[in-house]
Design an enzyme around this catalytic site. Structure first.
Site: not given
Length: 287
Positions: A33, A52, A101, A151, A183, A207
């Site tokens: 995301y 990114r 799945r 991310k 972080e 990140l």
């Protein structure tokens, strides 16, 4: 009022937006995301966020479902349709729905990705009063997976960290691994000592923040001294200032860590100046 959202090529009322229960983003957290801030109806750091996004997708062997120009057009359309002056655009790409799945994932050429975007209106985003008061953080053990530079939507532990901080009467948590701060739960961490800005160097353990990159570039242009290396909680508590950066909060001062005041216990001049510079420059370059 219902928002208009974007799902796989369609602009829809949010109540009508759906994805398959077999989507790997839902079943496996198999997705990435980005969050792009909006000020004055324009997008901040869009180029950085797209770069990114491409990197995250590439690291997970996922295909980008749209071009950069197409994605920019989608962002702008959602901002316009929802009347966003200050707020955010959330974007999520998952590996899609392979049909059932399975731990093994399909060839990206055979299974289309799922692309979802929505807006969040945040009036007063740039005038956040917390910038004048600062926030309090606690330290927690960093037990996330090793590829934090991607991310992903695997946000359970950061969410739990924020709830730990809330339970402790604080605002956020800084994560610690091998004695050093990695972080924050949704931000990059910094301290200031003797006028020098200190922040952890890039690697797979944090990140690669888009706001981090912009703030460090602007700090260098302002002839501020920068040192990229790990620092401990004790070093942070003994610093002159501390702050964090993120796309949705920009630059926010940290005034207390694990109950110990940082510096004077009030926001310091370096964080305040960096926030001012970042907002000013970002508004000028927003698209």
């Amino acid at each position: 009022m219902s928002r208009t959202v974007y799902v796989n090529g369609e602009y829809l009322p949010e109540a009508e937006a759906t994805v398959s229960i077999f989507d790997r983003g839902f079943l496996m957290a198999d997705g990435v995301y980005e969050v792009t801030s909006v000020l004055g109806g324009k997008l901040l750091d869009f180029d950085g966020h797209f770069a990114r996004l491409e990197r995250s997708l590439r690291e997970l062997d996922m295909a980008c479902p749209v071009t950069k120009d197409e994605l920019l057009a989608i962002h702008r359309e959602l901002v316009a349709q929802n009347g966003i002056d200050e707020g955010m655009v959330y974007l999520q790409v998952t590996r899609g729905n392979p049909g059932d799945r399975d731990f093994s994932f399909p060839d990206p050429a055979t299974t289309p990705s799922t692309l979802v975007l929505f807006t969040q209106s945040k009036p007063g985003l740039a005038d956040n009063p917390t910038a004048k008061t600062g926030i309090k953080v606690i330290s927690i053990e960093d037990i996330r997976w090793g590829r934090r530079d991607i991310k992903t939507v695997q946000l359970l532990y950061p969410s739990m960290g924020k709830m730990m901080a809330k339970k402790a009467g604080c605002d956020d948590a800084w994560m610690v691994e091998d004695g050093f701060v990695t972080e924050g739960t949704s931000n990059n961490a910094y301290i200031v000592k003797g006028g020098r800005i200190i922040t952890r160097n890039l690697g797979t353990d944090i990140l690669h923040g888009i706001t981090r990159a912009a703030v460090l570039r602007m700090a260098a242009e302002a002839q501020m001294e920068i040192e990229e290396r790990p620092f401990s909680v004790a070093e942070a508590q003994a610093a002159d200032e501390a702050f964090f950066t993120s796309a949705s909060a920009f630059v926010l001062p940290v005034v207390e860590i694990d109950g110990e005041a940082v510096g004077t216990g009030a926001p310091g001049p370096v964080a305040a100046r960096l926030r001012e510079i970042y907002l000013d420059e970002s508004r000028k370059t927003a698209v």
